[in-house]
Design a protein around this motif. Structure first.
Motif, mmCIF file in Angstrom:
data_model
loop_
_atom_site.group_PDB
_atom_site.id
_atom_site.type_symbol
_atom_site.label_atom_id
_atom_site.label_comp_id
_atom_site.label_asym_id
_atom_site.label_seq_id
_atom_site.Cartn_x
_atom_site.Cartn_y
_atom_site.Cartn_z
ATOM 1 N N UNK A 240 0.660 -1.240 -0.058
ATOM 2 C CA UNK A 240 0.062 -0.103 0.033
ATOM 3 C C UNK A 240 0.734 1.126 0.049
ATOM 4 N N UNK A 241 0.173 2.324 -0.139
ATOM 5 C CA UNK A 241 0.572 3.596 -0.015
ATOM 6 C C UNK A 241 1.651 3.839 1.138
ATOM 7 N N UNK A 242 2.598 4.615 1.220
ATOM 8 C CA UNK A 242 3.565 5.016 2.326
ATOM 9 C C UNK A 242 4.077 3.940 3.012
ATOM 10 N N UNK A 243 4.296 2.812 2.466
ATOM 11 C CA UNK A 243 5.087 1.765 3.172
ATOM 12 C C UNK A 243 6.475 1.751 3.004
ATOM 13 N N UNK A 244 7.260 1.441 4.059
ATOM 14 C CA UNK A 244 8.525 1.043 4.215
ATOM 15 C C UNK A 244 9.094 -0.226 4.363
ATOM 16 N N UNK A 245 9.769 -0.691 3.542
ATOM 17 C CA UNK A 245 10.352 -2.361 4.060
ATOM 18 C C UNK A 245 11.963 -2.172 4.260
ATOM 19 N N UNK A 246 12.319 -2.513 5.447
ATOM 20 C CA UNK A 246 13.693 -2.561 5.573
ATOM 21 C C UNK A 246 14.501 -3.859 5.177
ATOM 22 N N UNK A 247 15.825 -3.502 5.413
ATOM 23 C CA UNK A 247 16.654 -4.619 4.688
ATOM 24 C C UNK A 247 16.358 -5.917 4.836
ATOM 25 N N UNK A 248 16.550 -6.675 3.633
ATOM 26 C CA UNK A 248 16.507 -8.304 3.705
ATOM 27 C C UNK A 248 15.243 -8.879 4.108
ATOM 28 N N UNK A 249 14.201 -8.036 4.285
ATOM 29 C CA UNK A 249 13.003 -8.707 4.353
ATOM 30 C C UNK A 249 12.204 -9.356 3.239
ATOM 31 N N UNK A 250 11.644 -10.348 3.497
ATOM 32 C CA UNK A 250 10.716 -11.401 2.318
ATOM 33 C C UNK A 250 9.441 -11.285 2.342
#
Length: 270
Positions: A240-250
């Motif tokens: 969705x809008x405005x999402x942040x996914x940090x390193x090495x996440x699956x």
């Protein structure tokens, strides 16, 4: 007595006969990876004049330079689109390839507007970014996203081979693997970028930020009665809008939805 080269020729011809699926002969010529790489390079010069050129671009001659570059790109594109279309439908007319090429040239101003939002997102999202020039010249995400957004145009028009070759060209240069089928909103930023994978049926909203090593992939594959993978279907997540996914996440699966405004921590598996 045959020479070593003659023996090697004989053995290789035998291999051609035994493993025919690896050959492509006596049929329409396939699109050229070399020509499509040149298309990608020409496209970057048109999208970012002066940033991908060895010599300075004079503003007084920009109209003539742009016209010449568009003509070159149009001819290359029409030829490679035609070859791509005929790989799936041998009777596909040249006129259709030229029409798609012309439509794409008309899309370029809209593409530049989208890329402007991506550059702004990079500038706002990375405290190390000093200016737009640094981002355009040095950030691999801008090159990868530019080529993917262009390739997505051809994907939507069901041109085979060409869009995937385009994104794999960018993948080989940047380490960022974005399938041309992925739908990506504006203000998209991939920080660092190395090892990011985004699958074909991903839908990504606006103002999304991914870090290196993030995978938006498929969880599992349906198989038919013979055990063969069933192609198609929604296989990759929505973000969705405005999402942040940090390193090495699956994040896997076509039914997986990351809600607007969410933050996914590092090394998470969903």
């Amino acid at each position: 007595m045959k020479t070593p080269l003659e023996n090697a020729t004989r053995d290789l011809l035998r291999s051609y006969s035994e493993h025919g699926a690896l050959n492509h002969s006596d049929t329409e010529n396939l699109p050229s990876k070399h020509a499509i790489a040149e298309i990608c390079r020409d496209l970057l010069r048109l999208l970012f004049p002066g940033f991908h050129d060895d010599a300075a671009v004079d503003s007084a001659g920009l109209e003539a330079t742009t016209l010449a570059r568009l003509e070159t790109l149009s001819n290359l594109l029409a030829n490679q689109i035609c070859k791509s279309l005929r790989s799936a439908s041998p009777g596909c007319p040249q006129d259709l390839a030229e029409q798609i090429s012309t439509e794409f040239l008309g899309f370029l101003p809209r593409l530049r507007s989208l890329l402007r939002t991506d550059i702004e997102a990079a500038f706002e999202g990375d405290p190390a970014a000093r200016n737009f020039e640094e981002i355009i010249l040095a950030y691999p995400c801008i090159e990868a996203i530019a080529i993917q957004r262009a390739a997505h145009f051809f994907y939507l028009r069901e041109v085979p081979l060409l869009p995937r070759i385009m994104t794999e060209w960018a993948h080989s240069r940047t380490g960022i693997d974005i399938h041309p089928g992925a739908e990506i909103g504006e203000c998209f930023f991939i920080d660092h970028g190395t090892g990011v994978v985004i699958g074909e049926t991903c839908r990504i909203g606006s103002r999304v930020k991914l870090y290196h090593g993030v995978t938006l992939g498929a969880r599992s594959f349906q198989r038919d009665e013979a055990g063969r993978i069933v192609k198609g279907g929604k296989r990759h997540p929505d973000v969705g809008d405005g999402v942040t996914v940090h390193p090495n996440s699956t994040i896997l699966g076509g039914e997986t939805v990351i809600g607007a405004g969410s933050t996914i921590g590092a090394n998470v598996s969903l």
